[in-house]
Motif scaffolding. Sequence first.
Motif, PDB file in Angstrom:
ATOM      1  N   UNK A  40       0.834  -1.207   0.000  1.00 15.27           N
ATOM      2  CA  UNK A  40       0.000   0.000   0.000  1.00 15.27           C
ATOM      3  C   UNK A  40       0.859   1.244   0.000  1.00 15.27           C
ATOM      4  N   UNK A  41       1.917   1.229   0.792  1.00 18.01           N
ATOM      5  CA  UNK A  41       2.844   2.365   0.821  1.00 18.01           C
ATOM      6  C   UNK A  41       3.416   2.644  -0.563  1.00 18.01           C
ATOM      7  N   UNK A  42       3.869   1.597  -1.249  1.00 15.68           N
ATOM      8  CA  UNK A  42       4.439   1.769  -2.588  1.00 15.68           C
ATOM      9  C   UNK A  42       3.388   2.265  -3.577  1.00 15.68           C
ATOM     10  N   UNK A  43       2.161   1.796  -3.419  1.00 18.14           N
ATOM     11  CA  UNK A  43       1.073   2.274  -4.284  1.00 18.14           C
ATOM     12  C   UNK A  43       0.852   3.773  -4.084  1.00 18.14           C
ATOM     13  N   UNK A  44       0.794   4.207  -2.837  1.00 14.69           N
ATOM     14  CA  UNK A  44       0.582   5.622  -2.560  1.00 14.69           C
ATOM     15  C   UNK A  44       1.739   6.465  -3.094  1.00 14.69           C
ATOM     16  N   UNK A  45       2.952   5.993  -2.904  1.00 14.72           N
ATOM     17  CA  UNK A  45       4.110   6.746  -3.391  1.00 14.72           C
ATOM     18  C   UNK A  45       4.130   6.819  -4.919  1.00 14.72           C
ATOM     19  N   UNK A  46       3.732   5.735  -5.563  1.00 10.18           N
ATOM     20  CA  UNK A  46       3.637   5.741  -7.033  1.00 10.18           C
ATOM     21  C   UNK A  46       2.629   6.781  -7.495  1.00 10.18           C
ATOM     22  N   UNK A  47       1.506   6.847  -6.825  1.00 11.57           N
ATOM     23  CA  UNK A  47       0.462   7.803  -7.181  1.00 11.57           C
ATOM     24  C   UNK A  47       0.903   9.233  -6.890  1.00 11.57           C
ATOM     25  N   UNK A  48       1.597   9.455  -5.780  1.00  9.57           N
ATOM     26  CA  UNK A  48       2.082  10.797  -5.467  1.00  9.57           C
ATOM     27  C   UNK A  48       3.125  11.261  -6.477  1.00  9.57           C
ATOM     28  N   UNK A  49       3.967  10.330  -6.918  1.00 10.19           N
ATOM     29  CA  UNK A  49       4.935  10.678  -7.960  1.00 10.19           C
ATOM     30  C   UNK A  49       4.216  11.059  -9.245  1.00 10.19           C
ATOM     31  N   UNK A  50       3.165  10.329  -9.585  1.00 11.59           N
ATOM     32  CA  UNK A  50       2.391  10.644 -10.789  1.00 11.59           C
ATOM     33  C   UNK A  50       1.711  12.008 -10.668  1.00 11.59           C
ATOM     34  N   UNK A  51       1.409  12.427  -9.453  1.00 11.27           N
ATOM     35  CA  UNK A  51       0.796  13.730  -9.227  1.00 11.27           C
ATOM     36  C   UNK A  51       1.821  14.859  -9.226  1.00 11.27           C
ATOM     37  N   UNK A  81      11.489   1.279   3.448  1.00 15.08           N
ATOM     38  CA  UNK A  81      10.662   1.813   2.372  1.00 15.08           C
ATOM     39  C   UNK A  81      11.537   2.315   1.231  1.00 15.08           C
ATOM     40  N   UNK A  82      12.630   2.975   1.563  1.00 17.52           N
ATOM     41  CA  UNK A  82      13.533   3.476   0.526  1.00 17.52           C
ATOM     42  C   UNK A  82      14.152   2.343  -0.279  1.00 17.52           C
ATOM     43  N   UNK A  83      14.429   1.224   0.361  1.00 16.27           N
ATOM     44  CA  UNK A  83      14.924   0.057  -0.382  1.00 16.27           C
ATOM     45  C   UNK A  83      13.881  -0.413  -1.391  1.00 16.27           C
ATOM     46  N   UNK A  84      12.617  -0.404  -0.972  1.00 14.37           N
ATOM     47  CA  UNK A  84      11.537  -0.827  -1.868  1.00 14.37           C
ATOM     48  C   UNK A  84      11.307   0.193  -2.980  1.00 14.37           C
ATOM     49  N   UNK A  85      11.479   1.469  -2.675  1.00 14.64           N
ATOM     50  CA  UNK A  85      11.368   2.515  -3.699  1.00 14.64           C
ATOM     51  C   UNK A  85      12.400   2.285  -4.798  1.00 14.64           C
ATOM     52  N   UNK A  86      13.624   1.989  -4.402  1.00 14.70           N
ATOM     53  CA  UNK A  86      14.694   1.728  -5.359  1.00 14.70           C
ATOM     54  C   UNK A  86      14.390   0.487  -6.193  1.00 14.70           C
ATOM     55  N   UNK A  87      13.939  -0.571  -5.514  1.00 18.36           N
ATOM     56  CA  UNK A  87      13.637  -1.822  -6.214  1.00 18.36           C
ATOM     57  C   UNK A  87      12.493  -1.650  -7.209  1.00 18.36           C
ATOM     58  N   UNK A  88      11.555  -0.758  -6.878  1.00 19.97           N
ATOM     59  CA  UNK A  88      10.403  -0.527  -7.755  1.00 19.97           C
ATOM     60  C   UNK A  88      10.708   0.451  -8.887  1.00 19.97           C
ATOM     61  N   UNK A  89      11.878   1.070  -8.846  1.00 21.23           N
ATOM     62  CA  UNK A  89      12.265   2.001  -9.896  1.00 21.23           C
ATOM     63  C   UNK A  89      11.585   3.353  -9.814  1.00 21.23           C
ATOM     64  N   UNK A  90      11.086   3.698  -8.635  1.00 20.27           N
ATOM     65  CA  UNK A  90      10.465   5.012  -8.456  1.00 20.27           C
ATOM     66  C   UNK A  90      11.534   6.088  -8.305  1.00 20.27           C
ATOM     67  N   UNK A  91      11.201   7.296  -8.729  1.00 24.50           N
ATOM     68  CA  UNK A  91      12.133   8.413  -8.624  1.00 24.50           C
ATOM     69  C   UNK A  91      11.868   9.282  -7.401  1.00 24.50           C
ATOM     70  N   UNK A  92      10.699   9.137  -6.811  1.00 27.29           N
ATOM     71  CA  UNK A  92      10.330   9.973  -5.680  1.00 27.29           C
ATOM     72  C   UNK A  92      11.254   9.695  -4.498  1.00 27.29           C
TER      73      UNK A  92
END
Length: 243
Positions: A40-51, A81-92
């Motif tokens: 859920x955290x990664x989903x929210x961060x993905x959406x915030x990056x898209x915004x 969470x930051x490890x998961x952000x990196x693994x997911x390829x997010x830029x946020x």
Amino acid sequence: MSFLQRLFSGKTHRIFKWLATDMHSHLLPGIDDGSPDMPTTLHYLTELEALGYQKVITTPHVMRELYPNKPNDIKALAAKVNEEITAAGLKIKLEASAEYMLDDGFDALLENDQLIPIANRYVLVEMSYVAPTLNYENTIFKIQAQGLIPILAHPERYNYLSMNDFERIKSLGCLLQVNLLSLVGYYGKHTQAMGQQLVQNKQASFLGTDLHHSRHLEALKGISSHSKLVRLIENTEWLNAKL
């Protein structure tokens, strides 16, 4: 049509790029009443990056009785969470602070250097929605005595505070953070009116999502359709982008 009106009109893609940083949210999984788990955290961060957000400074509750979260636990969870952000390829980018309830445990946290300031200088604090914290003005002075700047979270949601109270709080050196969703009536008409007046009077220094759950997220996406909100905030200089 102004730049921000073009940015907001008819689309939700990257509508908050101009704000850059969200400094109030509850995205660390399972630590308070916000995101329940890592997906859920990664989903929210993905959406915030898209915004359009480039950085999130997430702020889990710290309350003595309900959420006695410790600095080391918050920092360790943020690192995961930051490890998961990196693994997911997010830029946020994600950083962690906290939203501190001004309860009977706050002074001990302050005196024992147990706070996690935003950008090493700001402390986000909140009060009960029922009644103000006793001697909160003295607590504001104590925070400043530690070389920190207090920010009162969502003042528009405290129905017992008036515009005169906000002026007094500002005069004491405490900054104000308004919730974006307050401005579109998510919490009711009274809160909306108070939030809009704080923005119109240029008394608010920060805007925050205060994102807890999917209903908040969907409401944030809907802000793009509020042309009056665009006109209200487009000429205001916010401190978010400087964090």
